[in-house]
Design an enzyme around this catalytic site. Structure first.
Site, PDB file in Angstrom:
ATOM      1  N   ARG A  33       0.793  -1.227   0.000  1.00  0.00           N
ATOM      2  CA  ARG A  33       0.000   0.000   0.000  1.00  0.00           C
ATOM      3  C   ARG A  33       0.825   1.277   0.000  1.00  0.00           C
ATOM      4  O   ARG A  33       0.352   2.317  -0.427  1.00  0.00           O
ATOM      5  CB  ARG A  33      -0.926   0.001   1.240  1.00  0.00           C
ATOM      6  CG  ARG A  33      -2.143  -0.918   1.108  1.00  0.00           C
ATOM      7  CD  ARG A  33      -3.385  -0.114   0.783  1.00  0.00           C
ATOM      8  NE  ARG A  33      -4.423  -0.904   0.161  1.00  0.00           N
ATOM      9  CZ  ARG A  33      -5.429  -1.498   0.809  1.00  0.00           C
ATOM     10  NH1 ARG A  33      -5.508  -1.424   2.114  1.00  0.00           N
ATOM     11  NH2 ARG A  33      -6.346  -2.159   0.135  1.00  0.00           N
ATOM     12  N   GLU A  45      -0.756  -7.003  -7.536  1.00  0.00           N
ATOM     13  CA  GLU A  45      -2.037  -7.124  -8.252  1.00  0.00           C
ATOM     14  C   GLU A  45      -2.210  -8.506  -8.875  1.00  0.00           C
ATOM     15  O   GLU A  45      -3.303  -9.057  -8.858  1.00  0.00           O
ATOM     16  CB  GLU A  45      -2.144  -6.032  -9.329  1.00  0.00           C
ATOM     17  CG  GLU A  45      -2.496  -4.674  -8.772  1.00  0.00           C
ATOM     18  CD  GLU A  45      -3.823  -4.669  -8.007  1.00  0.00           C
ATOM     19  OE1 GLU A  45      -4.681  -5.514  -8.285  1.00  0.00           O
ATOM     20  OE2 GLU A  45      -3.993  -3.822  -7.121  1.00  0.00           O
ATOM     21  N   LEU A  88       0.179 -20.668  -4.039  1.00  0.00           N
ATOM     22  CA  LEU A  88      -0.732 -19.554  -4.385  1.00  0.00           C
ATOM     23  C   LEU A  88      -1.762 -19.988  -5.429  1.00  0.00           C
ATOM     24  O   LEU A  88      -2.792 -19.349  -5.591  1.00  0.00           O
ATOM     25  CB  LEU A  88       0.057 -18.377  -4.967  1.00  0.00           C
ATOM     26  CG  LEU A  88       0.475 -17.256  -4.037  1.00  0.00           C
ATOM     27  CD1 LEU A  88       1.163 -16.153  -4.836  1.00  0.00           C
ATOM     28  CD2 LEU A  88      -0.700 -16.672  -3.277  1.00  0.00           C
ATOM     29  N   CYS A 216     -26.530   4.723  -1.934  1.00  0.00           N
ATOM     30  CA  CYS A 216     -26.610   3.365  -2.480  1.00  0.00           C
ATOM     31  C   CYS A 216     -28.067   2.973  -2.762  1.00  0.00           C
ATOM     32  O   CYS A 216     -28.882   2.859  -1.847  1.00  0.00           O
ATOM     33  CB  CYS A 216     -25.968   2.405  -1.490  1.00  0.00           C
ATOM     34  SG  CYS A 216     -26.160   0.694  -1.962  1.00  0.00           S
TER      35      CYS A 216
HETATM   36  S1  SF4 Z   1     -22.619  -1.838   2.332  1.00  0.00           S
HETATM   37 FE1  SF4 Z   1     -22.972  -2.143   0.155  1.00  0.00          FE
HETATM   38  S2  SF4 Z   1     -25.156  -2.376  -0.002  1.00  0.00           S
HETATM   39 FE2  SF4 Z   1     -24.777  -1.428   1.975  1.00  0.00          FE
HETATM   40  S3  SF4 Z   1     -24.866   0.766   1.590  1.00  0.00           S
HETATM   41 FE3  SF4 Z   1     -22.757   0.186   1.350  1.00  0.00          FE
HETATM   42  S4  SF4 Z   1     -22.505  -0.193  -0.845  1.00  0.00           S
HETATM   43 FE4  SF4 Z   1     -24.691  -0.244  -0.385  1.00  0.00          FE
END
Ligand code: SF4
Length: 364
Positions: A33, A45, A88, A216
């Site tokens: 990171r 990655e 892996l 969301c």
């Molecule tokens: S945890 Fe996922 S489903 Fe819940 S608000 Fe956040 S993005 Fe949306």
């Protein structure tokens, strides 16, 4: 460009700001990171594809210690790279990594260049890998899409589809593109993945702790548990295999897999699947016949159970004393008689390494 459903309902500016703030405060401290080194980011990655963060961390550190630069990796032996990758899984990744490193060095690069078109010509550099590396190393405004971020995007935009389907993936790439910022794209991409790993998990989305809950759509519609669409797991298939550990004057027979297909170029004790109604001993003798040798087959001494995708494999291992015959590699790339103490130098798949450890424990 085709219209993107629900996009109009989500303002990317506060989503970016909230996610980045959350990431600054909650990101796990991971060994890859704190670097902008494109080579180290590339290694991380590739390792992280299909593999958990906790599994990857020690591998990443060992790999970078052994191959601290692109040149070190390019000049390494392929078998050494596979040995370091051992455990892996998805070994094709390691072989592509090594082949790409060699190509990059041949093309006079000291590290991964900021050139998506060129990277796209190298083995293993799909859209995800190219964008993940360039956004993190060079802050290129390029989106990413993998399992965690795909789930977050499906929920954020209430896309009740199967994210593995090609049409849905195209849609998700466009949604990812619509959100990625022009600055801090690498941090934003990592934040999406981190949110999916820590908060918006497959079966337990923790919306009350989520920085994006007010934006969301799945959460606002209380549909976070039904999005994305669940796909039925494929039927599990049981497979019975037999492996032979053939001994000759203190050495053991191992064979190398061909350079295509699963576990390409890895070594293993010869093994194959039982035919219908066949006993393990008969299957062992058939295996020896295919190798062009004869031997005295003793009782089974171990049974190694493992899974490969939807196959649950039980590999019964037979102890065989070589009697006569010179090994015919046949479908294998190579065959070798090795001292048990030297098995550690050969790259083996995880179940084969378990068998090798069992052999060493038997004191052979
Ligand atoms: S945890 Fe996922 S489903 Fe819940 S608000 Fe956040 S993005 Fe949306």
């Amino acid at each position: 460009m085709a219209s993107i459903p629900h996009l109009h309902s989500l303002d990317p500016v506060p989503v970016r700001r909230r996610l980045l703030t959350w990431f600054r405060r909650n990101a796990r401290a991971l060994p890859w990171r704190d670097t902008r080194d494109s080579y180290a980011i590339w290694i991380s990655e590739v390792m992280l594809q299909q593999t958990q963060v906790v599994t990857v961390s020690p591998y990443f550190e060992r790999f970078l210690q052994r191959f601290p630069s692109l040149a070190h990796l390019a000049h390494a032996d392929e078998q050494t790279v596979l040995r370091l990758w051992e455990g892996l899984g998805y070994y094709r990744r390691a072989r592509d990594l090594w082949r790409s490193a060699r190509q990059l060095v041949r093309d006079n690069h000291a590290t991964i260049p900021d050139d998506p078109a060129y990277l796209g010509t190298l083995p293993g550099f799909g859209r995800y890998t190219t964008n993940a590396v360039l956004s993190q190393a060079y802050d290129r405004s390029l989106p990413i899409l993998e399992a965690n971020s795909a789930r977050v995007l499906c929920r954020l935009f209430a896309l009740a589809e199967n994210p593995k389907e090609a049409a849905t993936r195209n849609q998700l790439w466009r949604l990812a593109e619509s959100l990625v910022p022009t600055r801090l794209a690498g941090a934003f991409n990592q934040a999406m993945m981190e949110l999916g790993a820590l908060v918006c998990t497959p079966t337990g989305p923790n919306c009350s702790a989520c920085p994006l809950s007010r934006h969301c759509l799945a959460h606002l519609q209380d549909r976070q548990h039904e999005i994305p669409m669940r796909v039925k797991s494929p039927r599990i298939i049981a497979i019975e295999e037999v492996a032979v550990v053939v001994r000759k004057r203190g050495k053991l027979l191992i064979v190398q897999r061909p350079d295509q297909g699963r576990w390409a170029k890895m070594w293993e004790f010869p093994h194959h699947a039982l035919e219908d109604g066949e006993s393990t001993k008969a299957a062992g003798l058939r295996l020896l016949q295919g190798l062009g040798i004869e031997g005295d087959v003793a009782d089974e001494f171990a049974a190694i159970r493992h899974s490969v995708t939807r196959f649950r494999i039980t590999m019964t291992c037979l102890d065989v004393a070589h009697r006569r015959g010179v090994v015919r590699a046949g479908l294998h790339a190579n065959a070798a008689w090795v001292r048990p103490a030297d098995l550690h130098a050969y790259p083996l798949s995880a179940p084969q390494r378990r068998l090798a450890k069992r052999v060493l424990a038997e004191g052979w």
